[in-house]
Enzyme design. Sequence first.
Site, PDB file in Angstrom:
ATOM      1  N   GLU A   1      -6.077   7.155  -1.070  1.00  9.14           N
ATOM      2  CA  GLU A   1      -6.121   5.670  -0.263  1.00  9.14           C
ATOM      3  C   GLU A   1      -6.616   4.771  -1.133  1.00  9.14           C
ATOM      4  OE1 GLU A   1      -4.876   4.936   2.721  1.00  9.14           O
ATOM      5  OE2 GLU A   1      -3.859   7.169   2.497  1.00  9.14           O
TER       6      GLU A   1
ATOM      7  N   ASP B   1      -5.095   1.497  -2.668  1.00  9.87           N
ATOM      8  CA  ASP B   1      -5.614   0.258  -2.361  1.00  9.87           C
ATOM      9  C   ASP B   1      -5.659  -0.839  -3.457  1.00  9.87           C
ATOM     10  OD1 ASP B   1      -6.243   0.563   0.490  1.00  9.87           O
ATOM     11  OD2 ASP B   1      -8.345   1.030   0.151  1.00  9.87           O
TER      12      ASP B   1
ATOM     13  N   HIS C   1       1.389   4.381  -2.757  1.00  5.92           N
ATOM     14  CA  HIS C   1       1.748   5.920  -2.455  1.00  5.92           C
ATOM     15  C   HIS C   1       2.740   6.496  -3.152  1.00  5.92           C
ATOM     16  CE1 HIS C   1      -1.870   6.570   0.012  1.00  5.92           C
ATOM     17  NE2 HIS C   1      -1.323   5.752   0.739  1.00  5.92           N
TER      18      HIS C   1
ATOM     19  N   HIS D   1       0.844  -1.312  -0.069  1.00  5.58           N
ATOM     20  CA  HIS D   1      -0.004   0.001  -0.190  1.00  5.58           C
ATOM     21  C   HIS D   1       0.761   1.332   0.065  1.00  5.58           C
ATOM     22  CE1 HIS D   1      -3.679   2.277   1.096  1.00  5.58           C
ATOM     23  NE2 HIS D   1      -2.904   3.107   2.089  1.00  5.58           N
ATOM     24  N   GLU D   2       1.861   1.206   0.777  1.00  3.80           N
ATOM     25  CA  GLU D   2       2.902   2.284   0.797  1.00  3.80           C
ATOM     26  C   GLU D   2       3.580   2.570  -0.417  1.00  3.80           C
ATOM     27  OE1 GLU D   2       2.335   4.264   3.266  1.00  3.80           O
ATOM     28  OE2 GLU D   2       0.955   3.147   4.319  1.00  3.80           O
TER      29      GLU D   2
END
Length: 482
Positions: free
Chosen positions: A198, A202, A137, A133-134
Site C-alpha cells: 500500500e 501510494d 499495484h 493507486h491501482e
Amino acid sequence: MKLFVVFKPWILCLLAISCYHSTTYAYDNLPSLGGNAFSELTPEKEKQLGDIMMRQTRGQLPMVYDPLMDEYINALGNKMVARANDVNFPFKFYWIQDKNINGFASLGGNIASHTGTIAIAESESEFASVISHEIAHVTQRHIARYVEARSQQAPLTLAGLLGAIVLATVNPEAGMAAIAATQGAAQQSAINFTRSNEQEADRIGMQVLAESGFDPYAVPDFFRKLTEKSRFVNQQLAFLQTHPLSQSRVSDTRLRAEQFTKRFVPDSQDFTLVQARVLARYHYDKQHSEALFLKKLGQPGGNTKANQYGLAIALLDNKKLAESQEIIEKLLLDDKHNLYYIDVYTDILIAQGKHQQSLDMLEKEYLLRPNNQVVTLNYANAAMSAKAYRLAIHLLKTLLFYKEDNILAYGMLIDAYQAMEDLPRLYEARANVSYQLANYPKAIDYIDEAINYLQPEEKLEARRLVAKKKQLQAEYSRIQRM
C-alpha cells in the site's frame, strides 16, 4: 442509450470488502491450472491468466456496461498508464455497480472502480488518485508476487487463485492473513507485506497522478475525507478496509504531496457528465435522482451543464419526455456533437416513436466517428427500435470486429437474430457471450446448437462452426493443463 448489463447483484459480496469469509466456493466451475502454473508468473502468463479471470469475474459481479462510462474510465486510466513505468501489457478498466467507495486491481492490468467512488469524489483528481493507486499495484506486480509466493506453499487451482486474490486484493487485513497460514507469524508476515504494498502504491501512484496533470494533493485530501466520513457510520468504509489506512500513511501522503507544486486542476467536462450520469442512473433511484438534481440546480452556482444533464436523464427515466427534451435541446445548441447529450436525445426520440429522426441523427454521427462504440451502439439500438435488424447486425458485427469483448453488442446481436428467427447465428452469438464469461462448456454447447440448426446447403458455415468448436475445446484443454 439506456442499455447496460448488470450480472447477479447478489454475488457482489465476492469482491465487496464487507465479505470476510472464503470466496473460493463461487469459482468451483473453473478449470484447474495445476500446481506449477504460478511458480514463475511471467508478464505474458500474468496477462493470460488475468484475461481468463476477468472474463470469469464479469459473469459474477454486477458490472456496468455503459459505453459512455466505459469510454471515460478507459481514457482516464490509459492517460495515466502512459505516464507509468514498468507497463508490461495493455490495461483495461471496468465499472462495478456498487454505492461503496472502492477500487481494485487484478492480474494482467485489469482494474475496476465502484460507481460509488466517482459519485462521492469532489474532483476528478480525487477519482483519478484511486485509479492511479491501482495502476501502481499492477506495475509493481504486487498481486503477481503474492500469487508466486502462494504457489510455493501449496498447489494452486484457478478456483483457489481467484479466492485468494479476491481476499488479498479487497480484504488485505483479514483475507491474506486467513489464507496465508494459521500460524501467527505467517499471518503477520502477510499483513506486513500488504501494508508495504500500500505504501509503495501510494508513492508510485502519486507520481503517476502528478505527471498525468492531476493534483497530487487530492490523495491526502481523499484519505482525510474518507477517514472523517467513516467516523459517522457503524462500519468502516469499504475503501479503508480494502486499503488499510494508518495515521502514518496519511502523514506520508501529505508530506509526499508537498514535494509537488500546488496547482488548481479543473475537472474535465467528461468527468462532470459521467459523475452526473452515475448519480442519476446508478446511485439513486429514479424519483430520488430527479429531486437531487432539482435541488442542485437551485443552489448558488449549481446551474451547471452537468446538473442539467443529470436532470434530463432523471426526467427521461421517469418518462417525462417533453421536459427532458427541452433541457437536452438547449444543451445541444452549444455542443451539437456531444455524445452524452446525443445519447439522451436519441433515447427520447425512440421513446416518442420518432425512429427515423433518431436514425438520421445517429447516421451523421456514425459517418464522423465510425469506430466509436457510443455512436455505434446507439445507432444499432435505434435500428433495433425501428425493426431495421439487418442494419443493426451490420453495425454490431463491425464493432465486434475490433472490440470483440463488448458484452452489450453481443446482447443486442442476440436480440436481432432472435427477432429474425436466425437460430444458427443466435446460438453462435450466445456462444460468444459464454466465451466472454469464460464459460467454455456452455459456449461449446451453444456451438453444437448452432450447427444443428444449419440448413444442409450451409456446408461452409458448418465447417467454420466445427473449426470454432475445436478451437474452443483446444483452448479449454490448454487452460486445464497449465
